[in-house]
Design a protein around this motif. Structure first.
Motif, PDB file in Angstrom:
ATOM      1  N   VAL A 119       0.880  -1.151  -0.093  1.00 28.10           N
ATOM      2  CA  VAL A 119       0.207  -0.207  -0.029  1.00 28.10           C
ATOM      3  C   VAL A 119       0.812   1.267  -0.203  1.00 28.10           C
ATOM      4  N   SER A 120       0.398   2.304  -0.600  1.00 23.84           N
ATOM      5  CA  SER A 120       1.120   3.460  -0.795  1.00 23.84           C
ATOM      6  C   SER A 120       0.254   4.795  -0.606  1.00 23.84           C
ATOM      7  N   ALA A 121       0.812   5.881  -0.228  1.00 27.93           N
ATOM      8  CA  ALA A 121      -0.270   7.035  -0.044  1.00 27.93           C
ATOM      9  C   ALA A 121       0.638   8.314  -0.237  1.00 27.93           C
ATOM     10  N   ARG A 122      -0.025   9.318  -0.976  1.00 28.94           N
ATOM     11  CA  ARG A 122       0.479  10.397  -1.392  1.00 28.94           C
ATOM     12  C   ARG A 122       0.648  11.549  -0.187  1.00 28.94           C
ATOM     13  N   VAL A 123       1.699  12.081  -0.047  1.00 26.73           N
ATOM     14  CA  VAL A 123       1.693  13.286   0.834  1.00 26.73           C
ATOM     15  C   VAL A 123       1.501  14.507  -0.083  1.00 26.73           C
ATOM     16  N   ARG A 124       0.093  15.366   0.212  1.00 24.28           N
ATOM     17  CA  ARG A 124       0.228  16.314  -0.716  1.00 24.28           C
ATOM     18  C   ARG A 124       0.799  17.637  -0.103  1.00 24.28           C
ATOM     19  N   CYS A 125       2.119  17.835  -0.722  1.00 21.54           N
ATOM     20  CA  CYS A 125       3.107  19.127  -0.043  1.00 21.54           C
ATOM     21  C   CYS A 125       3.808  19.514  -1.129  1.00 21.54           C
ATOM     22  N   ALA A 126       3.317  19.646  -2.247  1.00 24.35           N
ATOM     23  CA  ALA A 126       3.958  20.193  -3.305  1.00 24.35           C
ATOM     24  C   ALA A 126       3.949  21.719  -3.289  1.00 24.35           C
ATOM     25  N   GLN A 138       4.262  23.351  -0.372  1.00 21.83           N
ATOM     26  CA  GLN A 138       5.419  23.690   0.415  1.00 21.83           C
ATOM     27  C   GLN A 138       6.868  23.514   0.042  1.00 21.83           C
ATOM     28  N   ILE A 139       7.025  22.257  -0.554  1.00 18.97           N
ATOM     29  CA  ILE A 139       8.360  22.084  -0.945  1.00 18.97           C
ATOM     30  C   ILE A 139       8.636  21.749  -2.392  1.00 18.97           C
ATOM     31  N   GLY A 140       7.571  21.904  -3.163  1.00 17.33           N
ATOM     32  CA  GLY A 140       7.754  21.688  -4.628  1.00 17.33           C
ATOM     33  C   GLY A 140       7.601  20.461  -5.268  1.00 17.33           C
ATOM     34  N   THR A 141       7.200  19.348  -4.387  1.00 16.76           N
ATOM     35  CA  THR A 141       6.888  18.161  -4.876  1.00 16.76           C
ATOM     36  C   THR A 141       6.189  17.464  -3.927  1.00 16.76           C
ATOM     37  N   ASP A 142       5.140  16.604  -4.402  1.00 12.88           N
ATOM     38  CA  ASP A 142       4.622  15.637  -3.183  1.00 12.88           C
ATOM     39  C   ASP A 142       5.750  14.555  -2.950  1.00 12.88           C
ATOM     40  N   LEU A 143       5.153  13.741  -1.866  1.00 16.99           N
ATOM     41  CA  LEU A 143       6.034  12.726  -1.347  1.00 16.99           C
ATOM     42  C   LEU A 143       5.129  11.362  -1.401  1.00 16.99           C
ATOM     43  N   ILE A 144       5.776  10.217  -1.112  1.00 14.72           N
ATOM     44  CA  ILE A 144       4.959   8.919  -1.262  1.00 14.72           C
ATOM     45  C   ILE A 144       5.516   8.203  -0.027  1.00 14.72           C
ATOM     46  N   VAL A 145       4.659   7.679   0.672  1.00 12.39           N
ATOM     47  CA  VAL A 145       4.956   6.856   1.833  1.00 12.39           C
ATOM     48  C   VAL A 145       4.583   5.371   1.395  1.00 12.39           C
ATOM     49  N   ILE A 146       5.415   4.174   1.434  1.00 12.80           N
ATOM     50  CA  ILE A 146       5.139   2.795   0.800  1.00 12.80           C
ATOM     51  C   ILE A 146       5.961   2.126   2.081  1.00 12.80           C
ATOM     52  N   LYS A 147       5.298   0.701   1.530  1.00 19.98           N
ATOM     53  CA  LYS A 147       5.770  -0.414   2.500  1.00 19.98           C
ATOM     54  C   LYS A 147       7.402  -0.619   2.285  1.00 19.98           C
ATOM     55  N   PRO A 148       8.194  -1.126   3.143  1.00 21.72           N
ATOM     56  CA  PRO A 148       9.517  -1.496   2.763  1.00 21.72           C
ATOM     57  C   PRO A 148       9.409  -2.993   2.312  1.00 21.72           C
ATOM     58  N   SER A 149      10.329  -3.257   1.359  1.00 14.18           N
ATOM     59  CA  SER A 149      10.543  -4.341   0.631  1.00 14.18           C
ATOM     60  C   SER A 149      10.774  -5.573   1.326  1.00 14.18           C
ATOM     61  N   GLY A 150       9.871  -6.831   1.068  1.00 14.52           N
ATOM     62  CA  GLY A 150      10.332  -8.098   1.579  1.00 14.52           C
ATOM     63  C   GLY A 150      10.102  -8.092   3.234  1.00 14.52           C
ATOM     64  N   ARG A 158      -5.205  13.090  -9.227  1.00 14.70           N
ATOM     65  CA  ARG A 158      -6.381  12.558  -8.560  1.00 14.70           C
ATOM     66  C   ARG A 158      -6.202  11.595  -7.699  1.00 14.70           C
ATOM     67  N   VAL A 159      -5.059  10.783  -7.893  1.00 14.41           N
ATOM     68  CA  VAL A 159      -4.814   9.621  -7.069  1.00 14.41           C
ATOM     69  C   VAL A 159      -4.062   9.978  -5.868  1.00 14.41           C
ATOM     70  N   GLY A 160      -4.594   9.736  -4.576  1.00 12.44           N
ATOM     71  CA  GLY A 160      -4.008   9.665  -3.451  1.00 12.44           C
ATOM     72  C   GLY A 160      -3.597   8.366  -2.542  1.00 12.44           C
ATOM     73  N   GLY A 161      -3.862   7.425  -3.205  1.00 10.13           N
ATOM     74  CA  GLY A 161      -3.500   5.973  -2.601  1.00 10.13           C
ATOM     75  C   GLY A 161      -3.454   4.781  -3.806  1.00 10.13           C
ATOM     76  N   ALA A 215      -9.062   8.145  -3.941  1.00 11.75           N
ATOM     77  CA  ALA A 215      -8.884   9.310  -3.758  1.00 11.75           C
ATOM     78  C   ALA A 215      -7.820   9.441  -2.346  1.00 11.75           C
ATOM     79  N   ASP A 216      -7.867   8.380  -1.599  1.00 12.91           N
ATOM     80  CA  ASP A 216      -6.607   8.144  -0.459  1.00 12.91           C
ATOM     81  C   ASP A 216      -6.476   6.797  -0.332  1.00 12.91           C
ATOM     82  N   ALA A 217      -5.578   6.266   0.421  1.00 11.77           N
ATOM     83  CA  ALA A 217      -4.977   4.920   0.523  1.00 11.77           C
ATOM     84  C   ALA A 217      -6.141   3.903   0.994  1.00 11.77           C
TER      85      ALA A 217
END
Lengths: 242, 242, 242, 242
Positions: free
Chosen positions: C42-49, C51-63, C110-113, C188-190
């Motif tokens: 699962v991942s989600a978007r952090v809408r912070c463009a 403030q910092i010029g780009t959105d970020l992503i939060v995602i699961k660590p591998s394995g 439009r994708v948040g998750g 729209a969200d995760a």
């Protein structure tokens, strides 16, 4: 009429141990996916014929949820399936399948436990009135060959119990698929009968899925009888802790 | 507009008991694998027409996870499916299926509980618009015959509720498979309706698997009608604790 | 290179909230039977463009096993899938599917998750490269029509992400079955993306079982398009709490 | 005869760590639905040939329920499958499959863990004696191609172990489907072998379901070999935490 509180103390103690065991074993039925709602039951024989002239049966109360079972709610009957008066405040009615269980105990002395479920795949084979062929080593181990089908039973007589005994008496398999109804399993004790119920559903499921392959299952072949015999003998004599 | 806090105290107490029961029964839906996410609901009738001129309904809030249900979050409606003002801080909207539940209560006085799910196998039969034939003794017990199919419902009127009532009124079966939609079940109370939903999915699954055997299910025969009648009568009158 | 500890405090707080949410949502994957071992994310978007010029992503660590996830173990990346230095003692690598997730966020605002699994039935349709036809009202509700198939992706470029975007951009369905691979879902969200993954598997399973009936599923008909439109509109606008 | 208490302390410590790991890993078998009752087992190699001239094996005791396992109940054997005297009060017999596990360790030095189950779908393919074709990217990742079938084994010699080694030695796949019996899997350690058992069942199930579609699965095509190679290399070298 038998009254539990008037029986010899050692028989009362045997009954108490048996109630605890039968109550606990019911948890295995939902755990392994064999039942929904209240639709399955376990019983055990109390071997007390020497003391009181008849063995007794401990069985699930009718229509009670698996969550609500406890040792004292297990019902005690004689081998005609008649409830023993037991002095507990609740007057629970035994499982509506008690007559079938009782008939098996009365006619097969080697049986110490009986289980009845409507587990999905075993019941599907029962609806087709088709024995499960012995195509897996685990079937040879546990059942010693195919799992047989029993007759359609009528209502209002002992035809279910008779059907079970006719099929299983002298048969290696501890399981019979009663036509359009579901599996009954037997064992030296209630735990063995529960194990047979679990394994019966597992092989019913595996063999059906094996036959749903691209060629309609034509390459699913029965094991060689001598291999079956070797596996069955080894499993009955070597497997487990001794 | 009905306001819960202004109703007679005994009606408020009936509602409170009903809310606790309906909330708790929702746990049975994921437990027996009938639902995913929030896609199923239970309702119950509060029999208070003598006191306030109309019965009430208690039903699941729309789109709320099963983990987040509690008695006070259950929504109270009248028999037109309109929400009762109940003075609780949250203003939860009732299930989007409330109109169908309400129609059933308004038109079938014997119904005390209604359940709707999209349980997998029952919904598969519904997608085929195919009644489930009575080939198992457990179907004869619980449903007294086949499980019937209801019409395709349109959006924006009471066609789902009408379809349920047309099929189930006067029918033995407490379950109907609404075409391309899923099962609705009824009962004398909400617990009986939940039981019917559980058994409906189980027989839908078992009969489908029975017919997937090597011969395409041609040897899966419907039970003799007189056997079905005998099983149904016995189960309705003898089974369980009385 | 972006360093988490040097970002504005409010962005750090957004990231922390998002990590907790994404960590918790992973528990829904095994709960609803969508994954085995570590095979889904699962991942989600952090809408912070702003403030910092780009959105970020939060995602699961591998394995990493689902049992061993926690908010602080969720990995933060930019929209190119590059890991953000975050000052935590562990240096976990993000999911090997991060490039595909990142491509979707970068190209569909439009994708948040985003969720990816190999859930069994959806993956089976993907192996057949066959869209799931809209034959159930619950499919019309959630997907607004059929669930489409995406292309076979090659290794070593952004073909998975491109394939997802090509199919889903402008499509009602929040799910795509990537050929011989498995489903990706968006929302729209995760939480909405997880819901779509759960419903995708459920309808994949139900429709396949519907078609395994006695007539080879020939009577499983697609719903009338106007009925689909009506259901989809109602579900998107009326269902749930508002 | 080897006596555990007389071995060097560091070997005793290695054995203790291994027992804890093998005991804990058995919980993964019922968790992922690979086993019923007691029908599956995990073993691990203790690499101590340098210290005592032979490696050792830690394996499940025979016929003991998964609920009743603990580190001290794991049985220690040599590479001939003979039990090591270990000074614990219980004298548990090792799994009846110990000879097969031991043969694999004795003949494949790279193997650090072995798992045997009768998981349903893998066993169904084994009953058809049909390799599972590589039609999913997750199969390419984990197995590097198809999952092969092993020979029918006879009772009373080392034919199971020999069959496993003949098929898996030099093969990419960590899983073999022993004909009419079930899957055996191997790994660099016991955890990897358990993972292979979980993934083997999952792909056996998914591919079978893929082929049960409307066209009899004729459009389920094997992946291009160069794609399989690329996926396998990437997964073995990039996936997970390093």
């Amino acid at each position: 009429m038998l009254v539990l509180d008037e029986l010899p103390v050692e028989v009362q103690e045997q009954v108490a141990v048996c109630r605890a065991e039968v109550s606990a074993l019911h948890a295995e039925l939902p755990r392994w996916g064999l039942v929904v709602w209240t639709a399955g039951n376990v019983s055990a024989r109390v071997r007390c014929a020497e003391q009181i002239g008849t063995d007794l049966i401990v069985i699930k109360p009718s229509g009670v949820s698996y969550d609500d079972l406890s040792p004292e709610r297990m019902v005690v009957c004689d081998l005609q399936g008649r409830k023993i008066v037991d002095g507990t405040p609740e007057r629970l009615t035994p499982s509506s399948d008690t007559a079938a269980h009782a008939y098996v105990y009365a006619h097969m002395d080697r049986v110490g436990g009986v289980v009845h479920t409507h587990s999905t795949y075993a019941t599907a084979w029962a609806a087709r009135r088709e024995p499960i062929p012995c195509v897996l080593t685990m079937m040879a181990d546990e059942f010693g060959g195919e799992i047989p089908v029993g007759p359609v039973a009528v209502i209002g007589d002992d035809s279910i119990g008779r059907g079970i005994v006719e099929v299983l008496d002298g048969h290696r398999s501890p399981a019979v698929l009663m036509a359009n109804h579901g599996p009954f399993t037997i064992g030296a004790d209630a735990r063995q009968a529960v194990k047979a119920a679990v394994m019966c559903e597992e092989v019913a499921r595996t063999v059906q899925i094996a036959r749903e392959g691209q060629d309609g299952g034509k390459n699913v072949q029965a094991l060689d009888p001598s291999l079956v015999d070797g596996l069955y003998d080894r499993y009955q004599n070597v497997y487990g802790q001794h």
